[in-house]
Scaffold this motif. Structure first.
Motif, PDB file in Angstrom:
ATOM      1  N   ALA A 157       0.825  -1.202   0.000  1.00 22.23           N
ATOM      2  CA  ALA A 157       0.000   0.000   0.000  1.00 22.23           C
ATOM      3  C   ALA A 157       0.862   1.256   0.000  1.00 22.23           C
ATOM      4  N   GLU A 158       1.912   1.266   0.781  1.00 24.02           N
ATOM      5  CA  GLU A 158       2.772   2.446   0.833  1.00 24.02           C
ATOM      6  C   GLU A 158       3.491   2.652  -0.493  1.00 24.02           C
ATOM      7  N   ALA A 159       3.886   1.557  -1.150  1.00 20.37           N
ATOM      8  CA  ALA A 159       4.504   1.686  -2.477  1.00 20.37           C
ATOM      9  C   ALA A 159       3.490   2.221  -3.485  1.00 20.37           C
ATOM     10  N   THR A 160       2.265   1.747  -3.403  1.00 22.02           N
ATOM     11  CA  THR A 160       1.218   2.207  -4.322  1.00 22.02           C
ATOM     12  C   THR A 160       0.913   3.681  -4.106  1.00 22.02           C
ATOM     13  N   VAL A 161       0.811   4.098  -2.843  1.00 23.12           N
ATOM     14  CA  VAL A 161       0.552   5.508  -2.544  1.00 23.12           C
ATOM     15  C   VAL A 161       1.700   6.383  -3.020  1.00 23.12           C
ATOM     16  N   ALA A 162       2.929   5.920  -2.830  1.00 22.62           N
ATOM     17  CA  ALA A 162       4.088   6.710  -3.266  1.00 22.62           C
ATOM     18  C   ALA A 162       4.052   6.929  -4.776  1.00 22.62           C
ATOM     19  N   GLU A 163       3.728   5.881  -5.532  1.00 19.73           N
ATOM     20  CA  GLU A 163       3.645   6.036  -6.989  1.00 19.73           C
ATOM     21  C   GLU A 163       2.504   6.971  -7.365  1.00 19.73           C
ATOM     22  N   ALA A 164       1.353   6.799  -6.716  1.00 16.45           N
ATOM     23  CA  ALA A 164       0.202   7.644  -7.037  1.00 16.45           C
ATOM     24  C   ALA A 164       0.494   9.105  -6.738  1.00 16.45           C
ATOM     25  N   ALA A 165       1.136   9.380  -5.604  1.00 10.16           N
ATOM     26  CA  ALA A 165       1.443  10.766  -5.241  1.00 10.16           C
ATOM     27  C   ALA A 165       2.439  11.375  -6.213  1.00 10.16           C
ATOM     28  N   ASP A 166       3.454  10.609  -6.606  1.00  7.33           N
ATOM     29  CA  ASP A 166       4.425  11.114  -7.580  1.00  7.33           C
ATOM     30  C   ASP A 166       3.736  11.454  -8.898  1.00  7.33           C
ATOM     31  N   LEU A 167       2.889  10.548  -9.358  1.00  3.54           N
ATOM     32  CA  LEU A 167       2.188  10.791 -10.621  1.00  3.54           C
ATOM     33  C   LEU A 167       1.238  11.977 -10.511  1.00  3.54           C
ATOM     34  N   ALA A 168       0.558  12.086  -9.387  1.00  3.92           N
ATOM     35  CA  ALA A 168      -0.365  13.207  -9.201  1.00  3.92           C
ATOM     36  C   ALA A 168       0.384  14.531  -9.263  1.00  3.92           C
ATOM     37  N   ARG A 169       1.526  14.597  -8.620  1.00  2.30           N
ATOM     38  CA  ARG A 169       2.330  15.831  -8.673  1.00  2.30           C
ATOM     39  C   ARG A 169       2.848  16.080 -10.080  1.00  2.30           C
ATOM     40  N   THR A 190       1.585  15.271 -12.837  1.00  3.12           N
ATOM     41  CA  THR A 190       0.512  15.657 -13.759  1.00  3.12           C
ATOM     42  C   THR A 190      -0.211  16.910 -13.283  1.00  3.12           C
ATOM     43  N   GLY A 191       0.325  17.557 -12.240  1.00  6.17           N
ATOM     44  CA  GLY A 191      -0.230  18.821 -11.777  1.00  6.17           C
ATOM     45  C   GLY A 191      -1.430  18.698 -10.861  1.00  6.17           C
ATOM     46  N   ALA A 192      -1.758  17.489 -10.416  1.00  7.99           N
ATOM     47  CA  ALA A 192      -2.921  17.294  -9.537  1.00  7.99           C
ATOM     48  C   ALA A 192      -2.472  17.408  -8.078  1.00  7.99           C
ATOM     49  N   TRP A 193      -2.127  18.613  -7.664  1.00  3.03           N
ATOM     50  CA  TRP A 193      -1.533  18.811  -6.341  1.00  3.03           C
ATOM     51  C   TRP A 193      -2.530  18.514  -5.222  1.00  3.03           C
ATOM     52  N   ARG A 194      -3.790  18.894  -5.388  1.00  8.83           N
ATOM     53  CA  ARG A 194      -4.787  18.648  -4.340  1.00  8.83           C
ATOM     54  C   ARG A 194      -4.955  17.144  -4.126  1.00  8.83           C
ATOM     55  N   ARG A 195      -4.979  16.395  -5.221  1.00 10.51           N
ATOM     56  CA  ARG A 195      -5.128  14.945  -5.106  1.00 10.51           C
ATOM     57  C   ARG A 195      -3.897  14.327  -4.435  1.00 10.51           C
ATOM     58  N   ALA A 196      -2.727  14.845  -4.738  1.00 12.00           N
ATOM     59  CA  ALA A 196      -1.506  14.326  -4.109  1.00 12.00           C
ATOM     60  C   ALA A 196      -1.573  14.480  -2.600  1.00 12.00           C
ATOM     61  N   GLY A 197      -2.134  15.600  -2.131  1.00 13.79           N
ATOM     62  CA  GLY A 197      -2.275  15.788  -0.694  1.00 13.79           C
ATOM     63  C   GLY A 197      -3.274  14.826  -0.081  1.00 13.79           C
ATOM     64  N   ARG A 198      -4.401  14.631  -0.776  1.00 10.49           N
ATOM     65  CA  ARG A 198      -5.443  13.747  -0.241  1.00 10.49           C
ATOM     66  C   ARG A 198      -4.969  12.302  -0.118  1.00 10.49           C
ATOM     67  N   LEU A 199      -4.025  11.915  -0.935  1.00 14.67           N
ATOM     68  CA  LEU A 199      -3.538  10.538  -0.893  1.00 14.67           C
ATOM     69  C   LEU A 199      -2.922  10.192   0.450  1.00 14.67           C
ATOM     70  N   GLY A 200      -2.516  11.209   1.204  1.00 14.41           N
ATOM     71  CA  GLY A 200      -1.904  10.951   2.499  1.00 14.41           C
ATOM     72  C   GLY A 200      -2.839  10.308   3.497  1.00 14.41           C
ATOM     73  N   THR A 201      -4.154  10.419   3.265  1.00 12.41           N
ATOM     74  CA  THR A 201      -5.087   9.801   4.210  1.00 12.41           C
ATOM     75  C   THR A 201      -5.137   8.281   4.046  1.00 12.41           C
ATOM     76  N   VAL A 202      -4.664   7.777   2.915  1.00 13.64           N
ATOM     77  CA  VAL A 202      -4.768   6.331   2.673  1.00 13.64           C
ATOM     78  C   VAL A 202      -3.976   5.531   3.707  1.00 13.64           C
ATOM     79  N   PRO A 203      -2.703   5.883   3.966  1.00 12.39           N
ATOM     80  CA  PRO A 203      -1.954   5.105   4.966  1.00 12.39           C
ATOM     81  C   PRO A 203      -2.225   5.526   6.407  1.00 12.39           C
TER      82      PRO A 203
END
Length: 924
Positions: free
Chosen positions: A616-628, A630-643
Motif C-alpha cells: 500500500a505504501e509503495a502504491t501511494v508513493a507512486e500515485a502521489a508522484d504521478l499526481a504531482r 501531472t499537476g494534480a496537487w490537491r489529489r496528491a495531498g489527499r492521498l496521504g489519508t490512505v496510509p
C-alpha cells in the motif's frame, strides 16, 4: 564571453558533468526579464558538451532544441514538433501506445494500420513518450534539450516536456528551459534559477567591448541599463540618449524604443517585410515571402534589415535577433497596416491552423466563416489531446460568433476542453458564460457535467452531486442522463449526503445495482443493499479481463470503477484487489497517466484493508508522484489519508497527525476511525470511545472502512467499563456481517460477541468460531484475509484462555498474534501480546522460525519504487516493459535494479528470479 554569470555557468556545468559522467538527469528553468541573458546561457551550454559533430554514433541527435513563439501558442504541440523533428525517425522504436500517442500529437502518419488515434489517449501520454524517447537517445551519450522563450510554448508542448523532465532520473539527459518572469508554469518538481542584473563592475566590462563610447555617455548607459545586458549593448550610440536627458519609460520599453528608431530609418518595403515576419511569428520564410508578394515586397527588401543585424535569414527560416525587435516591428506599425499584413498572411498560409489564426487577427467584427474555421482548428487540437490549445481556440471562435447560440455552443466546448486540460477555474467561467444562451438539451447536459466536475475538483462533492441529480430529474431519459445520475450518486456517496443519493436511485432503473445498493445501504437496509453490491462485484469480476483492446468509453470505465468502490464498501478484499489491479493495468497499458493516481488510490485502500501495508505504501508513493507530475496537487495531498490506518496500527501518532494535516480539510469518517484505533492501541480507551462514537451518525458508518471501527468501539467501551455503550454498535456490526457474507466480518462480529458475553464460559464458543472464520477468510482471499483483525482475535482469545487458567493453550494464539503484529510493525499491539505471553510463563518472544522470517523480510529492505521494479523484474518483465508500466525510463528502471541488487544479496536478474516468492506480498 559572458560577464557576471559565473554562478549560473557553474550550476549548468555540474548538470552536464553529472549527465556525462554519472548518467544523472536534471532539468533547470532559467528565469528572468527580457534581455537578461537567458538565451546567451543556453548557447554557452551548447559549447560545454559533446552534443553534435563529435563523430560519435547519434551525436547529431543528442542536441534537441526549440524556441517558443508567441504566434504558435495556439498550435497544439508546435513546440514539441520543433524539439523532436530531428529525431522523428526514432518514434518507430517506441512502445506501441506511446508511439501512437506521439504520432497523433505531432500529426504524423501512424506507423502501422490501427496504431491508435488521438481519441482515448491521456493528455500526458505524449509526455511519457517523450520521456522514453529521450532515454533511448541517451543510450548513445548524454542529451541536451534546450527550450528558449518557454513562456510562449503551447500548453500541450509545455505539459509533455515538463512531465518528461519531472520523471527523468538516471538517463544522462539535461533539460534547460529559459522563460520570462511570467508564463511557463512548470510547477513543483523543476528547479528554477533566477538571473539577476549585472553589477557595476560586470556592466563596465561588458560595455568596454563597445568601441567609441564617450565616458559621459558610458556612465549614462550604465545608469539607464540598470544592469540589463541587452540594454547595455543596445543603448550604445547611435541609440544612446544624450547626457542629461531623461528616460521616463521602463527599461524594456526603452530598449524596444531603440529598436523602433532603428526600424524607422529603414526603407518602407523593408519595414513591411519586418512587419510580415513579426506577424507571421514562426519564422517560416516561404509564408512571409508569399505574403510579401501580395503586398508588393520581396526577399531583396530584407537586405537592409539583415545588415542592421535586426534579423537573420537562413534557408527557409527568418528570425529576429531578439524578441524585443519583433515587438518593435509589430507594435510600431499602425493598426490598419497590421490588419493588412494578417490578411496577406491568411491568404498565403498553406497550413489551415496558421491561416485561420491570421484571419482571426484580421477580423474587426464577428465573422461566422472565421469562427467556424477556428472551431475546426480547435477540434483538430482536441483530437490530438491538445486540450489547452483547443480551449483557447473555442473561446476565440465564440468571441467571433455573430449568433448567440453559436457563441454559447463554442463557449461550452471551450469549458469542456478547459476541464480536460486541468484548468478548473477557466472551465467554471466558460460554463457559466455559456449557460444563459444554451438551449440544446445535450449541450446543457454537457455544461452541467462540467460545472459539477469543477465543484468536485474544488472539494465540494455535495454541490456537484445536487447539481447533477437536480438537472437529471428535469432532463428526461437517455444514456447521458443516466450517466449524470450515476456520477451524481458517486459524488453524493463521497459527500455523505443520503438524500441526494436516494433520489438518484429513484430516478435510475432497478438494474443499476451500484447506485441502488448504496442507497439501500445508507438507509440501513443491509439485507437488500449488500447483496446488490455483491452482485455488481461478481459481474465485474467475471468480465473485467475483457478490456484489453482500445481504451474503453467513459461510461464503461465508470462502471469498472464503480465495481471497485463497491468491493471496498462491502469489504470484499479479494475482489477489490483483483478489480483495482485490473483497472491499474488497463491505465498502464494505455498510458493513462492522468487517470492512474485515482485508480492507485483505490488499490492502496484495498491493500491496507488486506494487511498488505508495504504494498500500500509503495502504491501511494507512486500515485502521489504521478499526481504531482501531472499537476494534480490537491489529489496528491489527499492521498496521504490512505496510509492513516497503517500509522494508527503502528501507534505512530506523529505520523498520523502529519498525514491528516497534509490532506487538508476536516477528517472524514475513515480518518476519525483511524484516530480511534490509535487511541485504542495506546490504551486511551475513553478517548477512543468518544472519537469512535462521533462517526456512528456519519452516512459512511455502513461501509467496511467504518464498520470495522464498530468493533474498535465495542472493545473501547468494554475496556473503559462501559459495555452498555457497546450494544448499539454490536447490533449494527452483527447485521452488517450477516448480510454481507464476508468471513472476516463475521469473525470480527463473533469476537465482539465474545467480549460482551456475560460469563467466561459463554465467550469460548464465539472466540473459537471467530478463529475458524478467520482461517476461512485467509484461504478464500489468498492475500492475507485481514491479518490485523485475525491477530486481534487471537490476542483477545489468548487473554481469555489465560484468565481461564489455560496458560499453555493461551501461548499458541498469543504467539501467532505476536508474529502478525511484529510483521505489521504494530508496536503497541505487539507489546500487549508480549505482556500476555510473559503472564502465561512464556518468554514474550516470537517463535524462532518467525524470527528468521522477520530477518529475511526482503521487501522491507527496498524503497517503494525499488520494490515495484524488482517484483516485475523477478517475473521476467523486461526493463523497457517495466518502464512503460511505471511511467519511467528504462535507464531509471536499471538504476533502481542496480540499487536493489546489493540490498537483496544478488547480482543479476537470474539470481533475482529465485527470490520471486520472497518478494511477493506477505501472506498470513
Amino acid at each position: 564571453m559572458l560577464y557576471g554569470r559565473e554562478t549560473e555557468q557553474a550550476r549548468i556545468s555540474r548538470l552536464i558533468a553529472d549527465a556525462r559522467d554519472h548518467r544523472r538527469s536534471r532539468a533547470l528553468v532559467l528565469r528572468g526579464e527580457a534581455g537578461i541573458g537567458k538565451s546567451a546561457l543556453l548557447e554557452w551550454a551548447v559549447g560545454q558538451g559533446p552534443w553534435a559533430g563529435d563523430g560519435r554514433a547519434g551525436g547529431a541527435e543528442r542536441l534537441l532544441r526549440a524556441t517558443g513563439f508567441e504566434a504558435e501558442e495556439d498550435i497544439a504541440f508546435g513546440g514539441l514538433n520543433q524539439v523532436l523533428w530531428p529525431v522523428r525517425a526514432r518514434l518507430d522504436d517506441l512502445p506501441g501506445p506511446q508511439g501512437a500517442a506521439l504520432r497523433t500529437a505531432l500529426a504524423l502518419p501512424a506507423a502501422t494500420a490501427g496504431a491508435g488515434a488521438g481519441r482515448g489517449h491521456d493528455r500526458f501520454a505524449a509526455g511519457l513518450a517523450v520521456l522514453t524517447l529521450l532515454a533511448d537517445l541517451a543510450e548513445d551519450g548524454p542529451v541536451l534539450c534546450l527550450v528558449d522563450d518557454a513562456q510562449w510554448l503551447d500548453t500541450a508542448s509545455a505539459e509533455a516536456l515538463v512531465f518528461a523532465a519531472r520523471r527523468l532520473a538516471a538517463e544522462g539527459v539535461v533539460m534547460l528551459f529559459a522563460a520570462r518572469e511570467e508564463g511557463f508554469a512548470a510547477g513543483g518538481g523543476l528547479e528554477e534559477l533566477w538571473l539577476g542584473r549585472l553589477g557595476r563592475d560586470d556592466a563596465e566590462r561588458l560595455l568596454a567591448q563597445r568601441d567609441g563610447v564617450p565616458a559621459t555617455v558610458r556612465e549614462r548607459i550604465i545608469h539607464e541599463s540598470e544592469g540589463n545586458p541587452l540594454a547595455l549593448i543596445e543603448l550604445c550610440p547611435p541609440a544612446a540618449p544624450e547626457a542629461g536627458t531623461t528616460a521616463p519609460l521602463p527599461l524594456a520599453d526603452r530598449v524596444t524604443a531603440t529598436f523602433r528608431e532603428r526600424i524607422d530609418r529603414l526603407p518602407e518595403r523593408t519595414r513591411l517585410m519586418l512587419l510580415l515576419a513579426s506577424a507571421e511569428g514562426r519564422g517560416h520564410l516561404p509564408t512571409v515571402l508569399a505574403a510579401g508578394a501580395v503586398l508588393g515586397a520581396g526577399l531583396a527588401d530584407l537586405e537592409d534589415a539583415e545588415r542592421a543585424r535586426l534579423v537573420e535569414v537562413t534557408g527557409s527560416w527568418i528570425g529576429f535577433r531578439h524578441p524585443l525587435i519583433r515587438a518593435a516591428a509589430y507594435q510600431g506599425t499602425v493598426a490598419a497596416r497590421r490588419l493588412e499584413a494578417h490578411r496577406a498572411l491568411a491568404a498565403s498560409a498553406t497550413d489551415p491552423d496558421c491561416g485561420v489564426r491570421h484571419a482571426a487577427a484580421a477580423a474587426t467584427a464577428p465573422d461566422e466563416d472565421v469562427a467556424a474555421r477556428l472551431e475546426r482548428s480547435a477540434e483538430r487540437a482536441r483530437d490530438r489531446t491538445g486540450y489547452g490549445t483547443a480551449a483557447r481556440l473555442y473561446r476565440q471562435a465564440a468571441d467571433l460568433s455573430p449568433e448567440r447560440r453559436g457563441r454559447a455552443r463554442r463557449l461550452g466546448a471551450a469549458a469542456t476542453a478547459s476541464l480536460q486540460a486541468g484548468r478548473i477555474e477557466d472551465a467554471r467561467e466558460l460554463a457559466e458564460a455559456a449557460g444563459p444562451d444554451t438551449a440544446d438539451p445535450a449541450e446543457r447536459n454537457g455544461l452541467v457535467r462540467v460545472r459539477a466536475a469543477v465543484e468536485f475538483e474544488c472539494g465540494d462533492p455535495l454541490t456537484a452531486a445536487r447539481m447533477l441529480v437536480d438537472h437529471a430529474a428535469l432532463a428526461g431519459t437517455g444514456d447521458d442522463v443516466q450517466g449524470m445520475l450515476r456520477t451524481g450518486a458517486a459524488y453524493a456517496w463521497m459527500a455523505g449526503e443520503t438524500s441526494v443519493l436516494c433520489r438518484a436511485a429513484r430516478l435510475l432503473p432497478s438494474a443499476d445495482k451500484g447506485v441502488h445498493g448504496m442507497a439501500r445501504l445508507v438507509g440501513g437496509d443491509y439485507e437488500a443493499g449488500l447483496p446488490l453490491l455483491n452482485g455488481l462485484i461478481e459481474a465485474a469480476r467475471s468480465g473485467h479481463g475483457a478490456g484489453t483492446g482500445a481504451p474503453a468509453s467513459g461510461d464503461d470505465r465508470m462502471e469498472a470503477v464503480q465495481a471497485v468502490l463497491a468491493a471496498l464498501i462491502v469489504g470484499d478484499d479479494e475482489g477489490a484487489l483483483e478489480l483495482a489491479a485490473a483497472e491499474a493495468a488497463y491505465c498502464r497499458r494505455h498510458g493513462l497517466a492522468g487517470a492512474l493516481p485515482n485508480v492507485l488510490e483505490v488499490l492502496a485502500r484495498a491493500q491496507v484493508a488486506a494487511g498488505l501495508h508495504r504494498d500500500a505504501e509503495a502504491t501511494v508513493a507512486e500515485a502521489a508522484d504521478l499526481a504531482r507530475d501531472t499537476g494534480a496537487w490537491r489529489r496528491a495531498g489527499r492521498l496521504g489519508t490512505v496510509p492513516a490506518r497503517i500509522a494508527a496500527i503502528e501507534g505512530d501518532r506523529a505520523r498520523l497527525t502529519a498525514l491528516l494535516e497534509a490532506a487538508g480539510g476536516p477528517p472524514d469518517a475513515a480518518a476519525v476511525a483511524a484516530l480511534g484505533l490509535l487511541d485504542l492501541g495506546l490504551g486511551r480507551y475513553e478517548e477512543a470511545l468518544r472519537g469512535l462514537e462521533e462517526i456512528t451518525l456519519h452516512p459512511h458508518r455502513h461501509t467496511a472502512d467504518v464498520m470495522v471501527a464498530a468493533a474498535d468501539q465495542i472493545e473501547a467501551a468494554v475496556r473503559a467499563g462501559r459495555p452498555d455503550r457497546a450494544r448499539p454498535p454490536y447490533e449494527r456490526l452483527r447485521a452488517w456481517a450477516d448480510a454481507g457474507g464476508r468471513p472476516w466480518a463475521a469473525a470480527v462480529a463473533l469476537r465482539s460477541q465474545a467480549l460482551l458475553s456475560d460469563s467466561e464460559d459463554a465467550a469460548r464458543e464465539p472466540f473459537e468460531e471467530a478463529l475458524r472464520l478467520h482461517e476461512e477468510a485467509v484461504r478464500a482471499a489468498g492475500q492475507g484475509g485481514r491479518p490485523f483483525e485475525k491477530a486481534r482475535t487471537e490476542l483477545l482469545y489468548g487473554e481469555w484462555l489465560r484468565r481461564a487458567r489455560r496458560r499453555s493453550d493461551a501461548r499458541v494464539p498469543l504467539r501467532s498474534a505476536l508474529e502478525t503484529f511484529e510483521r505489521l510493525n504494530a508496536a503497541p499491539w505487539a507489546e500487549r501480546a508480549r505482556a500476555e505471553l510473559r503472564a502465561t510463563g512464556g518468554n514474550g518472544q516470537p517463535a524462532p522460525a518467525h524470527e528468521r522470517a522477520l530477518a529475511d523480510d526482503l521487501p522491507a529492505r527496498l524503497t517503494p519504487q525499488e520494490l515495484q521494479v524488482v517484483r516485475l523484474a523477478a517475473d521476467g518483465v523486461s526493463s523497457r516493459e517495466i518502464a512503460a508500466q511505471l511511467f519511467l525510463s528504462p535507464r531509471t528502471v536499471e538504476y533502481h535494479l542496480y540499487k536493489a541488487y546489493p540490498k537483496l544479496g544478488v547480482a543479476s536478474r537470474k539470481e533475482l528470479s529465485r527470490l520471486r516468492e520472497e518478494l511477493e506480498p506477505a501472506r498470513t
